[in-house]
Structures are given as C-alpha cells and as structure tokens.
Design a protein around this motif. Structure first.
Motif, PDB file in Angstrom:
ATOM      1  N   THR A 284       0.639  -0.985   0.440  1.00 56.32           N
ATOM      2  CA  THR A 284       0.143   0.353   0.003  1.00 56.32           C
ATOM      3  C   THR A 284       1.212   1.281  -0.115  1.00 56.32           C
ATOM      4  OG1 THR A 284       0.012   0.451   2.323  1.00 56.32           O
ATOM      5  CG2 THR A 284      -1.802  -1.269   0.755  1.00 56.32           C
ATOM      6  N   ARG A 288       2.587   5.282   4.921  1.00 55.29           N
ATOM      7  CA  ARG A 288       1.073   4.975   5.379  1.00 55.29           C
ATOM      8  C   ARG A 288       1.241   3.586   6.802  1.00 55.29           C
ATOM      9  NH1 ARG A 288      -5.583   4.463   5.313  1.00 55.29           N
ATOM     10  NH2 ARG A 288      -5.829   5.234   6.934  1.00 55.29           N
ATOM     11  N   PRO A 297      -4.216   8.122  -1.171  1.00 50.36           N
ATOM     12  CA  PRO A 297      -4.618   6.609  -2.327  1.00 50.36           C
ATOM     13  C   PRO A 297      -3.924   7.065  -4.196  1.00 50.36           C
ATOM     14  CG  PRO A 297      -6.229   8.536  -1.801  1.00 50.36           C
ATOM     15  CD  PRO A 297      -5.173   8.350  -1.173  1.00 50.36           C
ATOM     16  N   CYS A 300      -1.350   4.483  -4.071  1.00 48.15           N
ATOM     17  CA  CYS A 300      -1.513   3.309  -3.843  1.00 48.15           C
ATOM     18  C   CYS A 300      -2.156   2.355  -4.783  1.00 48.15           C
ATOM     19  CB  CYS A 300      -2.483   3.410  -2.524  1.00 48.15           C
ATOM     20  SG  CYS A 300      -3.052   2.351  -2.114  1.00 48.15           S
ATOM     21  N   VAL A 302      -3.597  -0.921  -4.648  1.00 45.89           N
ATOM     22  CA  VAL A 302      -4.522  -0.763  -3.648  1.00 45.89           C
ATOM     23  C   VAL A 302      -6.030  -0.382  -4.417  1.00 45.89           C
ATOM     24  CG1 VAL A 302      -6.727  -1.416  -2.204  1.00 45.89           C
ATOM     25  CG2 VAL A 302      -4.155  -2.049  -1.641  1.00 45.89           C
ATOM     26  N   TYR A 303      -5.864   1.333  -4.113  1.00 46.05           N
ATOM     27  CA  TYR A 303      -6.488   2.515  -4.581  1.00 46.05           C
ATOM     28  C   TYR A 303      -7.106   1.580  -6.114  1.00 46.05           C
ATOM     29  CZ  TYR A 303      -8.684   6.438  -5.792  1.00 46.05           C
ATOM     30  OH  TYR A 303     -10.082   7.364  -6.423  1.00 46.05           O
ATOM     31  N   ILE A 318     -13.562   5.373  -0.403  1.00 44.02           N
ATOM     32  CA  ILE A 318     -12.680   5.093  -0.099  1.00 44.02           C
ATOM     33  C   ILE A 318     -11.106   5.942  -0.178  1.00 44.02           C
ATOM     34  CG2 ILE A 318     -10.624   3.405  -0.564  1.00 44.02           C
ATOM     35  CD1 ILE A 318     -12.363   1.899   0.655  1.00 44.02           C
ATOM     36  N   CYS A 322      -8.849   7.650   3.187  1.00 44.22           N
ATOM     37  CA  CYS A 322      -8.291   7.223   3.122  1.00 44.22           C
ATOM     38  C   CYS A 322      -7.242   8.072   3.453  1.00 44.22           C
ATOM     39  CB  CYS A 322      -7.534   6.145   1.774  1.00 44.22           C
ATOM     40  SG  CYS A 322      -5.007   6.441   1.554  1.00 44.22           S
ATOM     41  N   ILE A 327      -9.683   5.168   7.286  1.00 51.17           N
ATOM     42  CA  ILE A 327     -10.579   3.805   7.011  1.00 51.17           C
ATOM     43  C   ILE A 327      -8.723   3.272   6.973  1.00 51.17           C
ATOM     44  CG2 ILE A 327     -10.149   4.261   4.901  1.00 51.17           C
ATOM     45  CD1 ILE A 327     -11.268   1.282   3.666  1.00 51.17           C
ATOM     46  N   GLY A 328      -8.868   2.368   7.618  1.00 53.29           N
ATOM     47  CA  GLY A 328      -7.699   1.472   7.635  1.00 53.29           C
ATOM     48  C   GLY A 328      -7.088   0.531   6.377  1.00 53.29           C
ATOM     49  N   CYS A 329      -5.763   0.306   6.353  1.00 52.80           N
ATOM     50  CA  CYS A 329      -5.329  -0.591   4.816  1.00 52.80           C
ATOM     51  C   CYS A 329      -6.513  -1.645   4.837  1.00 52.80           C
ATOM     52  CB  CYS A 329      -4.428  -0.751   5.077  1.00 52.80           C
ATOM     53  SG  CYS A 329      -3.678   0.466   4.453  1.00 52.80           S
ATOM     54  N   CYS A 332      -9.387  -1.540   4.000  1.00 49.77           N
ATOM     55  CA  CYS A 332      -9.806  -1.312   2.136  1.00 49.77           C
ATOM     56  C   CYS A 332      -9.716  -2.434   1.260  1.00 49.77           C
ATOM     57  CB  CYS A 332      -8.897  -0.054   2.394  1.00 49.77           C
ATOM     58  SG  CYS A 332      -8.522   0.789   0.350  1.00 49.77           S
TER      59      CYS A 332
HETATM   60  S1  SF4 Z   1      -6.456   3.011   2.787  1.00 48.99           S
HETATM   61 FE1  SF4 Z   1      -6.457   1.847   0.959  1.00 48.99          FE
HETATM   62  S2  SF4 Z   1      -6.327   3.547  -0.497  1.00 48.99           S
HETATM   63 FE2  SF4 Z   1      -5.311   3.677   1.368  1.00 48.99          FE
HETATM   64  S3  SF4 Z   1      -2.956   3.195   1.585  1.00 48.99           S
HETATM   65 FE3  SF4 Z   1      -4.201   1.709   3.035  1.00 48.99          FE
HETATM   66  S4  SF4 Z   1      -4.623   0.530   1.272  1.00 48.99           S
HETATM   67 FE4  SF4 Z   1      -4.237   3.032   0.161  1.00 48.99          FE
END
Ligand code: SF4
Length: 390
Positions: A284, A288, A297, A300, A302-303, A318, A322, A327-329, A332
């Motif tokens: 990620t 963070r 994001p 990242c 994942v985003y 999201i 973020c 919100i935690g990773c 997410c």
């Molecule tokens: S919350 Fe989601 S978008 Fe933000 S760093 Fe974590 S995994 Fe990535």
C-alpha cells in the motif's frame, strides 16, 4: 472492419492480460469481424526447448477466453498452427523482407533485451545477490541498444562497479555468451518472427490490429511488407492500421509490473483462498504506517484496483477515508477483495463448465472459417507471384 489479434499460450491468464487485451476484444467482438488466434508457433520462438505444457496451455487459453466472454459464435477462435497458410505466406514474405528491417525492429531488440535482463536478474537473485533492477536495466540497456553486438564487457565492468564479486559476474557473463540464453534466442525463428506476424495479419487481409504501444513496430513492418509485395506483384494486400489499446494500469501485488516471472500476479482463476491471500498481502502507500496516518490513495496500488473493480461511490468513499485517516488498509483491502471476487466468481464458474470437447469443437470450427479465407489469399498470392499451382 476485420480485426486480427493473437496471444501466445504461455500459461495462466492474469488480471493484466484481462484488462490489457481481453476487455478490448470483448468490446470489438460485438461490432467487428474478429479473428482471435492462439499463437502457438510464436510461443516456440523463445520457448522451443520447453514444449511439454504447450498442448495444455493451448486448451487453457481457449478455455480462459471463452470463460471471459469471447464468444465463438461472434468471433473466429482458432489455432495458428492449424492454418498452415500462415507458414506458407511467412516463407514467401521472407523472400522479400530485407534483413535490415528485422535487425532494426525495436521489438526484436526489446524482446532480446528482456530475455537478457531477466536472465541476469534471475541469475543474480539465484546466487542470493540483491538486485537494483533499475540500475541493472540501464546497464544492460547501454550495452545493448544502438550496438550491433551486445557489449558483454561493459555489462561485466558495470556490475563489478556495483560491488559484485568477480567470480559471480564472470560465471554469469560466460553463461550469457555461451550458455542457454545466447543460443536460445540466436535462431532464425526468433529473428524472423515479425515476418510470421505479418503473415498472421495479412493472410486475412485484416484492416486493423489492436496493439499496445510497444507493438507498433510490428504493425509498421507488416505495412512495409504489404507495401513491398503490392509494388512487386499486385495490389492485393490492405495496409493494416494499428488500433492502440489502453495498457492495464493495475500492477502486481508487490507494486511492480504484473508478471508471472515476478511471482506477483493475480490470476483470473485463482481460488478465493489464493485471491484473499494475495490481496491482503498487497503493498500500500509506504508512508502510511498506522490507521491514524493520512494516506495517499493516488500512489496506492490497492486504490487503483478499486478504480477498476469497485463502484464510483466506493471509490470516492475510499479516497476520502484514506486521505482523512478514517479507514484502515486491511478494511480497504477487504472491500476491494469482495468486489474483485464478485467480478471473478462468475468467470471462474463458467470456466469449469467448458470441457475439452467444447474446446476441440471451437477450434475446429474456427479453423474451418479461418482457413477458407487464408486459402483464397494464398491462391491469389501464388497467382500473382507466378508460382506453380496444381
Ligand atoms: S486505505 Fe486503501 S487506498 Fe489508502 S493506503 Fe490503505 S490500502 Fe491504500
């Protein structure tokens, strides 16, 4: 519009293949006349020493295409080697293609570069040596591009400069120059593959070829060959145009380009357990560390997956969650996993329902359709070249 496109049967399809190729084919098949072929002869150009899985890979590829929605009633799906006219046309095109066109073909250089790079990287990793991939790439790039022969001495001295031991580097250079890798790509088939590719396209007189930017030189060589043939004998070939396709923006789970050789790919047919394990281990935003750290994001991976597989509402919540550390990773990733699984589950189910007999039937009917056109083209070619015909 007639479209021709192929894929080499080299193993399981991953999300990068789906988003970079299949998704585009799905759109094209609803409005255009599409010919999609399994490029088994192309798979031999650099994998001819390892053919034991070839038949299984061919079946898997067709099964994957159909499971993803490539519809054999709309598109012609066939095996390259079952339409022998590709080979005959390639041989005839070989007669009129100057060697220099192939030597200058940047794709040929790219492929060769990638093979050298992968070999050197894997060799060093195998010896337990940490590899700075960017440095290694630029080292090999300098020694390789714009030179007639690969400058192995320069690769060696640059690697020694990075502090690697003389013994490891010498071993590797020796393997590189005399070993499998050198021999493997120094073949007529590998050198001449753009000519075969031109035949794959022109044998169907295709007007359009969907390609990524890196494959544009292939289309250019195809057009050159068609132009030369038309000038020498008769105007029978169209000059096909490249249809630039978007490359997949998603990366592998480690944040590098998604690739089987990096062992970072999410395959279309990973089990739910495999999928979950991979998604939860995705890299990620490195800055963070705790949930209370505001994230980025936009950097990242994942985003990026969310932008492809989640709804607009989810993507924006999201993004906000973020940025504002709400919100935690893990949470997410779990949301993204659910959405990805929702996308993959029906594809996985459909794949199970496609039998070997279905695949044989699809390939047979595709071959009949493709060969009908290929035969006509070859008859014209032989005629205008004044070749003997029974
Ligand atoms: S919350 Fe989601 S978008 Fe933000 S760093 Fe974590 S995994 Fe990535």
């Amino acid at each position: 519009m007639r479209i021709v496109s192929g894929m080499r049967p080299t193993g399981k399809l991953h999300l990068g293949h789906y988003l970079g190729v299949i998704k585009n084919w799905l759109e094209l098949q609803s409005s255009e006349e599409c010919f999609f072929f399994v490029a088994d002869w192309h798979a031999l150009t650099n994998r001819y020493t390892d053919t034991k899985d070839l038949k299984d890979n061919i079946k898997d590829l067709v099964r994957d295409w159909v499971a993803c929605g490539i519809d054999p009633t709309k598109s012609t799906i066939f095996l390259q080697s079952s339409v022998k006219e590709h080979a005959e046309l390639s041989l005839l095109f070989g007669m009129i293609t100057p060697k220099s066109w192939l030597e200058l073909n940047p794709s040929y250089k790219d492929l060769k570069f990638n093979l050298y790079f992968q070999y050197v990287r894997d060799f060093l990793l195998g010896k337990g040596i940490k590899v700075d991939e960017e440095l290694l790439k630029s080292t090999i790039h300098e020694a390789f591009y714009y030179k007639k022969e690969v400058d192995f001495e320069s690769i060696k001295s640059k690697l020694l400069d990075t502090g690697l031991k003389e013994e490891s580097v010498s071993d590797m250079i020796q393997n590189l120059t005399e070993g499998e890798i050198g021999k493997k790509i120094d073949t007529f088939g590998f050198f001449g593959y753009p000519v075969l590719m031109a035949s794959d396209i022109l044998v169907y007189k295709a007007e359009t070829v969907p390609v990524g930017e890196d494959q544009l030189p292939h289309v250019e060589i195809t057009r050159e060959i068609a132009r030369k043939f038309n000038r020498l004998y008769n105007e029978i070939f169209p000059l096909p145009k490249a249809l630039l396709t978007e490359t997949s923006k998603i990366l592998g789970i480690d944040g590098r380009k998604m690739s089987k050789s990096y062992n970072n790919a999410i395959y279309l047919f990973d089990t739910p357990e495999e999928l979950s394990k991979k998604v939860l281990s995705m890299k990620t935003d490195p800055q963070r560390v705790k949930k209370s750290d505001p994230g980025r994001p936009e950097v990242c991976n994942v985003y990026t997956y969310h932008t492809v597989f989640s709804s607009k509402e989810t993507v924006s919540s999201i993004y906000e969650g973020c940025k504002n550390a709400q919100i935690g990773c893990i949470e997410c990733k779990r949301t993204m996993l659910e959405n990805l699984e929702r996308f993959l589950e029906p594809v996985r189910e459909k794949r199970k329902s496609i039998s070997d007999d279905d695949i044989h039937r699809i390939l047979k009917s595709g071959k009949d359709r493709a060969q009908q056109i290929a035969k006509q083209t070859l008859e014209e070619v032989r005629n205008c070249m004044n070749l003997w015909q029974d």
